[in-house]
Motif scaffolding. Sequence first.
Motif, short mmCIF file in Angstrom:
data_model
loop_
_atom_site.label_atom_id
_atom_site.label_comp_id
_atom_site.label_asym_id
_atom_site.label_seq_id
_atom_site.Cartn_x
_atom_site.Cartn_y
_atom_site.Cartn_z
N ARG A 30 0.99 -1.63 0.40
CA ARG A 30 0.48 -0.02 -0.07
C ARG A 30 1.28 1.53 -0.26
O ARG A 30 0.02 2.18 0.62
N ALA A 31 2.43 1.43 -0.32
CA ALA A 31 2.83 2.23 -0.49
C ALA A 31 2.86 3.09 -1.39
O ALA A 31 2.05 2.78 -2.77
N ASN A 32 3.17 4.55 -1.37
CA ASN A 32 2.80 5.70 -2.57
C ASN A 32 3.42 5.54 -4.04
O ASN A 32 4.62 4.33 -3.92
N PRO A 33 3.39 5.71 -5.13
CA PRO A 33 4.30 5.28 -6.23
C PRO A 33 5.50 5.45 -6.49
O PRO A 33 5.97 4.75 -6.89
N GLN A 66 13.45 -3.88 -4.75
CA GLN A 66 12.01 -3.90 -4.53
C GLN A 66 11.55 -5.13 -5.71
O GLN A 66 12.19 -4.93 -6.47
N GLY A 67 11.31 -5.95 -5.48
CA GLY A 67 10.24 -6.85 -5.88
C GLY A 67 8.79 -6.77 -6.46
O GLY A 67 8.55 -7.42 -7.44
N TYR A 68 7.53 -6.75 -5.03
CA TYR A 68 6.76 -6.44 -5.36
C TYR A 68 5.30 -4.89 -6.11
O TYR A 68 6.25 -4.11 -5.16
N PRO A 69 4.61 -5.29 -6.00
CA PRO A 69 3.87 -3.79 -6.30
C PRO A 69 3.87 -2.76 -4.82
O PRO A 69 3.50 -3.51 -4.06
N ASN A 70 4.66 -1.90 -5.18
CA ASN A 70 3.72 -1.17 -3.78
C ASN A 70 3.96 -1.31 -2.48
O ASN A 70 3.24 -0.94 -1.61
N THR A 71 5.90 -1.58 -2.82
CA THR A 71 6.39 -1.96 -1.33
C THR A 71 7.09 -0.32 -1.44
O THR A 71 7.34 -0.16 -1.99
N PRO A 72 7.36 -0.15 0.41
CA PRO A 72 7.82 0.98 0.40
C PRO A 72 9.52 1.03 0.62
O PRO A 72 10.24 -0.03 0.40
N GLY A 73 10.08 2.05 0.84
CA GLY A 73 11.72 2.13 0.49
C GLY A 73 12.15 2.75 1.66
O GLY A 73 11.39 4.32 2.42
N ILE A 74 13.39 3.22 2.05
CA ILE A 74 13.50 4.15 2.86
C ILE A 74 15.21 4.10 2.59
O ILE A 74 16.16 3.92 3.29
N TYR A 75 15.59 5.38 1.29
CA TYR A 75 16.47 5.78 1.35
C TYR A 75 16.57 7.16 0.41
O TYR A 75 17.43 7.32 -0.35
#
Length: 358
Positions: A30-33, A66-75
Amino acid sequence: MISPSLWQPFTLGRVELPHRLALAPMTRNRANPDGSPGPLAATYYSQRASLGLVISEGTQPSADGQGYPNTPGIYTPAHVDGWREVADAVHAAGGALYIQLMHVGRMSHPDNTAHHRRPVAPSAVSAEQDMFTATGPQKTPVPREMTATDIEATIADFRHAAASAIDAGADGVEIHGANGYLLHQFLSPNANRRTDRYGGSMENRSRFVIEIAAAVAEEIGADRVGIRLSPAMPLGGIDEGDIDSVRTQYRYLVGELAALNLAYLHIHHVGDDDLLRSLRDLWPTAILVVRYGRTREQIADDIDAGLADIAPLGQFALANPDIVERLHTDAPLNDVDPATVYGGGEAGYTDYPTLTRN
């Protein structure tokens, strides 16, 4: 009946916990684009802050992670800003937040990433798994084998992501070395066919995991770092060999990691209690153990057996934001709606009823 051991306070690294429960990391898509946490993330995590230790969903340390749609990052700065809202909300509700750093390696598809590059992995060996994409399931492609420079850059990415998590106000990070993702791929001989210092022998296959843990601990302090492992877990096409090979591998790895004095070891356990006991004996600080299929009466079994200090909860906590109160009062539990676990909005995310809100 719930064992009273579950309600004993515990010190984990720099965090004082009120009991022995935690929120297990769970992907929610459910992360943003742009990879920042979605608009409801702060609500979702703060609703579950009574669990004490809140471990976030897998969060990529780089674009290639990233592997899946709409997963979050921290970079990126936007990621930091988004996670700061989550951390502030969790803290305001009395919890502590650890952000799980997850690089998926070969468990990806170009259609799921903004850059559309081939996934990277220890070796050019496909996981041969179905991967969900916007156009439906697709097979994971053959990844690009990481060069020595890629390995150095990825270790630096984990270091930077850990620092970014602390900048965002998180209390620590959990390194995801389990469940078929990049670090697990390096550990597994069927995914890692390298002939350099990162492949071949058990010691070489463990090197990448150890170097990442050491770099992250150096960056933010070992007492802010946990690591998750899943011995013999066959997810993502992983095959670690026979039981003796698995035991030898993980006893060596955990022994090496123990020297770093990390805040905790998180075991996703699939049933080898003899191995779990030996890892408990090797590990100097806290151990978290999560198992599939526990009943509410079994949540504290590993704690009572001396195999664990903390029992993270997955689906129980997903469907019951007030799971701590429900366990305390022996109240009935909500069931998970499988149709709303991955992706979407409020439904199945922040709208599960509590004992005081229906």
